[in-house]
Enzyme design. Structure first.
Site, PDB file in Angstrom:
ATOM      1  N   TYR A 185      30.844  36.472  36.546  1.00  0.00           N
ATOM      2  CA  TYR A 185      32.171  36.195  35.975  1.00  0.00           C
ATOM      3  C   TYR A 185      32.311  36.759  34.569  1.00  0.00           C
ATOM      4  O   TYR A 185      32.859  36.096  33.682  1.00  0.00           O
ATOM      5  CB  TYR A 185      32.465  34.688  35.990  1.00  0.00           C
ATOM      6  CG  TYR A 185      32.962  34.227  37.331  1.00  0.00           C
ATOM      7  CD1 TYR A 185      34.280  34.474  37.703  1.00  0.00           C
ATOM      8  CD2 TYR A 185      32.125  33.608  38.243  1.00  0.00           C
ATOM      9  CE1 TYR A 185      34.741  34.092  38.954  1.00  0.00           C
ATOM     10  CE2 TYR A 185      32.578  33.231  39.498  1.00  0.00           C
ATOM     11  CZ  TYR A 185      33.899  33.474  39.841  1.00  0.00           C
ATOM     12  OH  TYR A 185      34.356  33.104  41.073  1.00  0.00           O
ATOM     13  N   TYR A 241      39.360  26.250  44.940  1.00  0.00           N
ATOM     14  CA  TYR A 241      38.141  27.053  44.800  1.00  0.00           C
ATOM     15  C   TYR A 241      37.016  26.351  45.540  1.00  0.00           C
ATOM     16  O   TYR A 241      36.736  25.173  45.294  1.00  0.00           O
ATOM     17  CB  TYR A 241      37.757  27.231  43.327  1.00  0.00           C
ATOM     18  CG  TYR A 241      36.478  28.018  43.180  1.00  0.00           C
ATOM     19  CD1 TYR A 241      36.483  29.407  43.262  1.00  0.00           C
ATOM     20  CD2 TYR A 241      35.259  27.372  42.995  1.00  0.00           C
ATOM     21  CE1 TYR A 241      35.296  30.131  43.161  1.00  0.00           C
ATOM     22  CE2 TYR A 241      34.073  28.098  42.895  1.00  0.00           C
ATOM     23  CZ  TYR A 241      34.100  29.474  42.972  1.00  0.00           C
ATOM     24  OH  TYR A 241      32.930  30.178  42.881  1.00  0.00           O
ATOM     25  N   LYS A 284      26.166  21.254  42.667  1.00  0.00           N
ATOM     26  CA  LYS A 284      26.208  21.137  41.196  1.00  0.00           C
ATOM     27  C   LYS A 284      25.482  19.922  40.596  1.00  0.00           C
ATOM     28  O   LYS A 284      24.333  20.031  40.243  1.00  0.00           O
ATOM     29  CB  LYS A 284      27.659  21.200  40.715  1.00  0.00           C
ATOM     30  CG  LYS A 284      28.243  22.589  40.912  1.00  0.00           C
ATOM     31  CD  LYS A 284      29.475  22.861  40.088  1.00  0.00           C
ATOM     32  CE  LYS A 284      29.869  24.321  40.157  1.00  0.00           C
ATOM     33  NZ  LYS A 284      31.082  24.606  40.893  1.00  0.00           N
TER      34      LYS A 284
HETATM   35  C1  LIG Z   1      31.267  25.644  41.951  1.00  0.00           C
HETATM   36  C2  LIG Z   1      31.953  25.187  43.159  1.00  0.00           C
HETATM   37  C3  LIG Z   1      31.552  25.640  44.414  1.00  0.00           C
HETATM   38  C4  LIG Z   1      30.475  26.686  44.611  1.00  0.00           C
HETATM   39  O1  LIG Z   1      29.232  26.268  44.165  1.00  0.00           O
HETATM   40  P1  LIG Z   1      28.089  27.371  43.865  1.00  0.00           P
HETATM   41  O2  LIG Z   1      26.850  26.571  43.705  1.00  0.00           O
HETATM   42  O3  LIG Z   1      28.527  28.052  42.598  1.00  0.00           O
HETATM   43  O4  LIG Z   1      28.061  28.295  45.024  1.00  0.00           O
HETATM   44  C5  LIG Z   1      32.184  25.124  45.537  1.00  0.00           C
HETATM   45  N1  LIG Z   1      33.165  24.219  45.409  1.00  0.00           N
HETATM   46  C6  LIG Z   1      33.589  23.771  44.213  1.00  0.00           C
HETATM   47  C7  LIG Z   1      34.658  22.735  44.145  1.00  0.00           C
HETATM   48  C8  LIG Z   1      33.015  24.254  43.041  1.00  0.00           C
HETATM   49  O5  LIG Z   1      33.454  23.853  41.849  1.00  0.00           O
END
Ligand SMILES: *Cc1c(COP(=O)(O)O)cnc(C)c1O
Length: 449
Positions: free
Chosen positions: A18, A148, A284
């Protein structure tokens, strides 16, 4: 080697995510040496408050002794083992604990290794569920504008952020896009919730009514569309989405990759709407920002549709090499222990009240069009003209200007376009917040001059 040499080598060998690498000439990456709590320390001894929790994954602060210890303990035993035909205590313990804290409908855990794969897993499971029970027509999805769900092609097919995904559209599978309950820029042209009576849900209702025979699942980020601009919407919309998907026989996939593990003030954002999803995607925050891990939770009903004799071809042929990595799982268990031992959510609740009160002050600045918050998430939408809500253009890079100034004052305040936001760890202290918000106010105020 000097710091400058390291940075030169970085720019010689790396390509950052990014990032327009050309920007690095003026704003080179910062070399981090160590971190503790909310603070990142660079090679010159400066520190930066990590106000976005290292891309939304840190929960209890950096360098937690309890999590470090759990990882060291696992390292004494073994580092990894394949997860087909073999298992280990950490994965079993973690699965049991996730099921115990997740919404009641969810009883099965499928591990992977990041957020995008947690989403891909849910999409593929939903699609195959309908195949396995003989409803072969159900192969489309529904997603929100501004949504997203990750950067792999499947996850992008259900994404609604044009800046990230627009270019790749020719590679996507089909998904119906419905308007987002973006109250500041209401898609139904109304002014206020709840007086609007949630008009914005109508297109979803119509889409499901007309196409449910072709739709496997709706995917949604509960309450916060994070990467789409920290758009925070009423729990009522999520409740309605559950009612409608239930009514029309469509799965509801709740993507809690960003909102899970306390960020919105509850363990999971779905709890604000008291809904029971068919799939829950986690990543995450799951290891409190230590190691990659993803999890997709689903119902016994979905699980049973795959459970059959081998030759019936109902097996879920999907998996990732680092699925359920034991070291990642040990960090995740230690993180859940901290939630319990420190009553982390309850303690953070007090800080949240202060945080929200202080955010309200930003409404006094001319270029702040909207202020929104929930739990440890807060966002300021900067606009060029408040009366028309006209945004700053791509060339103006207002967010970048704020980012650069914030670095000088010891803040990591990476924006999403014109949205300046905070995505705080639960360990944030009131006095830390005071400094962060004072400085941010000053930066945005000064940038109007
Ligand atoms: C960051 C994110 C993802 C993707 O996670 P990665 O570990 O970066 O592949 C999927 N869904 C949401 C809501 C996110 O914020």
């Amino acid at each position: 080697m000097t710091v400058n040499t390291w940075i030169k080598k970085d720019l010689r060998y790396l390509w950052h995510p990014y990032t327009q690498m050309k920007d690095c000439r003026g704003t080179p990456p910062i070399l981090i040496e160590r971190a503790k709590g909310m603070k990142l320390y660079d090679s010159d001894g400066n520190h930066y408050f990590d106000t976005i929790s290292s891309w939304w994954c840190n929960i209890h602060g950096h360098n937690r002794p309890e999590i470090n210890r759990a990882i060291r303990e696992q390292l004494k035993l073994f580092e990894h083992v394949m997860f087909a035909g073999f298992t280990h205590r950490n994965a079993i313990t973690l699965a049991e604990r996730l099921v115990s804290i997740a919404p009641e409908s969810l009883s099965r855990v499928f591990f992977s290794d990041n957020g995008s794969t947690a989403v891909e897993t849910a999409l593929k499971m939903s699609f195959q569920y309908w195949r396995n029970i003989g409803k072969r027509g159900k192969k489309s999805f529904v997603h929100l504008d501004y949504a997203y769900h990750g950067d792999t092609l499947g996850a992008m097919s259900v994404g609604g952020v044009d800046l990230f995904g627009g270019l790749f559209k020719p590679l996507f599978f089909h998904s119906f896009k419905v308007p987002t309950p973006y109250c500041y820029r209401c898609p139904a042209g109304k002014y206020r919730y709840p007086a609007c009576r949630l008009e914005c849900v109508k297109p979803l209702e119509k889409t499901l009514e007309d196409n449910h025979g072709r739709i496997a699942a709706m995917i949604i980020e509960p309450l916060v569309l994070a990467a789409g601009g920290m758009i925070i919407y009423p729990a009522e919309y999520l409740k309605k989405a559950r009612e409608l998907t239930d009514r029309y026989g469509v799965h509801l996939i709740v993507d809690e990759v960003a909102t899970g593990f306390g960020r919105t003030g509850r363990m999971f954002a779905s709890e604000h709407a008291r809904i029971e999803p068919d799939f829950l995607c986690l990543s995450k925050g799951i290891t409190s920002g230590y190691l990659p891990l993803g999890a997709t939770l689903t119902t016994e009903k979905v699980y049973r549709a795959f459970y059959d004799d081998y030759f019936k071809k109902k097996t879920f042929y999907h998996g990732h090499t680092y699925t359920a990595n034991p070291i990642s799982c040990s960090a995740a268990i230690a993180s859940l222990d901290i939630f319990e031992k420190e009553k982390a959510l309850k303690r953070a609740g007090k800080v949240m009240a202060y945080f929200h009160k202080r955010l309200e002050d930003f409404r006094g600045i001319d270029i702040v069009g909207d202020v929104r918050y929930i739990g440890m998430i807060g966002a300021l939408e900067l606009v060029k003209d408040r009366s028309t809500k006209r945004p700053f253009g791509l060339k103006e890079r207002k967010g970048m200007e704020v980012y650069r100034e914030a670095l000088k004052r010891g803040l990591l305040l990476r924006p999403l376009g014109n949205i300046i936001y905070f995505y705080l760890p639960l360990c944030a202290e009131k006095n830390e917040l005071e400094y962060i918000l004072d400085q941010t106010y000053d930066i945005i105020w000064n940038s109007t001059k």
